[in-house]
Design an enzyme around this catalytic site. Structure first.
Site, mmCIF file in Angstrom:
data_model
loop_
_atom_site.group_PDB
_atom_site.id
_atom_site.type_symbol
_atom_site.label_atom_id
_atom_site.label_comp_id
_atom_site.label_asym_id
_atom_site.label_seq_id
_atom_site.Cartn_x
_atom_site.Cartn_y
_atom_site.Cartn_z
ATOM 1 N N ALA A 1 0.839 -1.213 0.000
ATOM 2 C CA ALA A 1 0.000 0.000 0.000
ATOM 3 C C ALA A 1 0.866 1.251 0.000
ATOM 4 O O ALA A 1 1.843 1.340 0.744
ATOM 5 C CB ALA A 1 -0.907 -0.004 1.232
ATOM 6 N N TYR B 1 7.791 11.173 -0.547
ATOM 7 C CA TYR B 1 7.729 9.782 -1.052
ATOM 8 C C TYR B 1 9.127 9.159 -1.116
ATOM 9 O O TYR B 1 9.321 7.997 -0.732
ATOM 10 C CB TYR B 1 7.083 9.825 -2.434
ATOM 11 C CG TYR B 1 6.768 8.499 -3.072
ATOM 12 C CD1 TYR B 1 5.576 7.831 -2.784
ATOM 13 C CD2 TYR B 1 7.628 7.921 -4.001
ATOM 14 C CE1 TYR B 1 5.264 6.629 -3.408
ATOM 15 C CE2 TYR B 1 7.322 6.718 -4.626
ATOM 16 C CZ TYR B 1 6.138 6.078 -4.329
ATOM 17 O OH TYR B 1 5.831 4.889 -4.939
HETATM 18 N N1 CAA Z 1 13.628 18.049 -13.153
HETATM 19 C C1 CAA Z 1 13.978 19.351 -13.262
HETATM 20 N N2 CAA Z 1 13.070 20.348 -13.318
HETATM 21 C C2 CAA Z 1 11.786 20.007 -13.284
HETATM 22 C C3 CAA Z 1 11.360 18.674 -13.184
HETATM 23 C C4 CAA Z 1 12.354 17.674 -13.135
HETATM 24 N N3 CAA Z 1 12.043 16.384 -13.067
HETATM 25 N N4 CAA Z 1 10.020 18.663 -13.169
HETATM 26 C C5 CAA Z 1 9.602 19.951 -13.251
HETATM 27 N N5 CAA Z 1 10.679 20.754 -13.335
HETATM 28 C C6 CAA Z 1 10.696 22.217 -13.424
HETATM 29 C C7 CAA Z 1 9.617 22.737 -14.362
HETATM 30 O O1 CAA Z 1 10.088 22.754 -15.691
HETATM 31 C C8 CAA Z 1 9.384 24.129 -13.820
HETATM 32 O O2 CAA Z 1 10.423 24.978 -14.241
HETATM 33 P P1 CAA Z 1 10.112 26.500 -14.662
HETATM 34 O O3 CAA Z 1 9.488 27.126 -13.432
HETATM 35 O O4 CAA Z 1 11.461 27.026 -15.001
HETATM 36 O O5 CAA Z 1 9.167 26.388 -15.794
HETATM 37 C C9 CAA Z 1 9.564 23.956 -12.306
HETATM 38 O O6 CAA Z 1 10.332 22.750 -12.147
HETATM 39 C C10 CAA Z 1 8.252 23.801 -11.571
HETATM 40 O O7 CAA Z 1 7.525 22.740 -12.207
HETATM 41 P P2 CAA Z 1 5.948 22.677 -12.172
HETATM 42 O O8 CAA Z 1 5.343 23.926 -12.767
HETATM 43 O O9 CAA Z 1 5.518 21.361 -12.761
HETATM 44 O O10 CAA Z 1 5.686 22.740 -10.598
HETATM 45 P P3 CAA Z 1 4.441 22.275 -9.830
HETATM 46 O O11 CAA Z 1 4.630 22.763 -8.447
HETATM 47 O O12 CAA Z 1 3.190 22.614 -10.556
HETATM 48 O O13 CAA Z 1 4.524 20.659 -9.863
HETATM 49 C C11 CAA Z 1 5.450 18.526 -9.414
HETATM 50 C C12 CAA Z 1 5.708 20.034 -9.486
HETATM 51 C C13 CAA Z 1 4.303 18.238 -8.449
HETATM 52 C C14 CAA Z 1 6.694 17.871 -8.888
HETATM 53 C C15 CAA Z 1 5.070 17.989 -10.805
HETATM 54 O O14 CAA Z 1 6.104 18.361 -11.709
HETATM 55 C C16 CAA Z 1 4.958 16.483 -10.808
HETATM 56 O O15 CAA Z 1 3.937 15.949 -10.415
HETATM 57 N N6 CAA Z 1 6.007 15.772 -11.246
HETATM 58 C C17 CAA Z 1 6.023 14.321 -11.285
HETATM 59 C C18 CAA Z 1 6.637 13.769 -10.038
HETATM 60 C C19 CAA Z 1 6.741 12.269 -10.166
HETATM 61 O O16 CAA Z 1 7.469 11.752 -10.987
HETATM 62 N N7 CAA Z 1 6.003 11.550 -9.370
HETATM 63 C C20 CAA Z 1 6.010 10.130 -9.460
HETATM 64 C C21 CAA Z 1 4.641 9.616 -9.171
HETATM 65 S S1 CAA Z 1 4.484 7.877 -9.556
HETATM 66 C C22 CAA Z 1 5.296 7.114 -8.336
HETATM 67 O O17 CAA Z 1 5.756 7.693 -7.398
HETATM 68 C C23 CAA Z 1 5.400 5.623 -8.452
HETATM 69 C C24 CAA Z 1 6.772 5.173 -8.299
HETATM 70 O O18 CAA Z 1 7.123 4.640 -7.267
HETATM 71 C C25 CAA Z 1 7.714 5.324 -9.426
#
Ligand code: CAA
Length: 241
Positions: free
Chosen positions: A84, A148
């Site tokens: 979970a 996480y």
């Molecule tokens: N590396 C570098 N920069 C990044 C980035 C990354 N991976 N992701 C986003 N950025 C940058 C964006 O380009 C943006 O830059 P600018 O301001 O210069 O445009 C800045 O960071 C802010 O990004 P967001 O506008 O997307 O910011 P936000 O606050 O709206 O959201 C976030 C941020 C919540 C992290 C969103 O990007 C997100 O959900 N990312 C995915 C995270 C992820 O991979 N989660 C995994 C879930 S699945 C899981 O966890 C299962 C498992 O075990 C694998």
């Protein structure tokens, strides 16, 4: 006698694939769910696997739930899969204390709760298989996932410490660290972010839940008694350690 197996988060995604696979290997398997009763009921109807509802983040709820599951299954849990998990992704400078603590409670404290309540009977019987589902993001860190990544890295340390404590009692404790697998959790990642991630997977696609379940079934077998304290990466080559 069929081994008794319990899978948390076991009615959807990776957990559901694990529950099906353990049942197919001859286990007397049951699944725990928390929020989605409709999906859990559909899973129960389709698979014949009994489902139980409780919050794995809550110790008292785990104690009561485990008691009723074990009564139904006819004995103590011998194979425990702590699967979970939730995400509450946010950059740290925007993360709320609630987003932090919900993830730590559900993804890490749940392992304490479920293991603490199951390990006594495993020790008494001289047999147990504990498999903790961690994540690639606990191994390498992930932008937007301080909560996480911390919880899942914690699961890896927890696994090793408990493996040491349990080795002489016939109990193995291992971690499986999936990469990005086609589940509801990954489908919830914003499209742009997911495209960036998919481009980093050498195999060129998301994983399938069944590909994780295969390894869990292997680790759960009686014959896997010499494998303990290990972390297994299944991530399509995205992160190699
Ligand atoms: N590396 C570098 N920069 C990044 C980035 C990354 N991976 N992701 C986003 N950025 C940058 C964006 O380009 C943006 O830059 P600018 O301001 O210069 O445009 C800045 O960071 C802010 O990004 P967001 O506008 O997307 O910011 P936000 O606050 O709206 O959201 C976030 C941020 C919540 C992290 C969103 O990007 C997100 O959900 N990312 C995915 C995270 C992820 O991979 N989660 C995994 C879930 S699945 C899981 O966890 C299962 C498992 O075990 C694998």
């Amino acid at each position: 006698m069929a081994r008794i197996a319990l899978i948390t988060g076991g009615t959807r995604g990776i957990g559901a694939a694990i529950a099906r696979s353990l049942k197919a290997s001859g286990c007397n398997a049951a699944a725990v769910y928390h929020g989605n009763a409709e999906k859990a009921e559909a899973f129960r109807r389709e698979t014949g696997i009994p489902v139980f509802q409780w919050d794995v983040a809550d110790f008292a709820a785990c104690a009561a739930g485990l008691k009723s599951a074990e009564q139904y299954l006819g004995g103590p849990v011998e194979i425990l899969v702590n699967n979970a998990g939730i995400t509450r992704d946010a950059l740290l400078h925007k993360m709320t204390p609630q987003q932090w603590s919900e993830v730590i409670a559900t993804d890490l404290t749940s392992c304490f709760n479920m293991c603490r309540l199951s390990i006594g009977a495993m020790r008494e019987r001289g047999f147990g298989r504990i498999i903790n589902i961690a994540s690639i993001n606990g191994q390498k860190g992930q932008f937007g996932q301080t909560n996480y990544s911390a919880a899942k890295a914690g699961v890896l340390g927890f696994t090793k410490a408990l493996a040491l404590e349990s080795a002489a009692k016939g109990i193995t404790v291992n971690a499986v660290a999936p990469g990005y697998v086609a589940t509801d959790m990954v489908a919830a990642v914003p499209r742009e972010a997911l495209a960036r991630i998919e481009a980093q997977i050498p195999v060129g696609r998301l994983g399938q839940a069944g590909e994780i379940a295969r390894l869990v079934q292997f680790l759960a077998a009686d014959e896997s008694g010499f494998i303990t304290g290990a972390t297994f990466s299944i991530n399509g080559g995205q992160y190699m350690i």
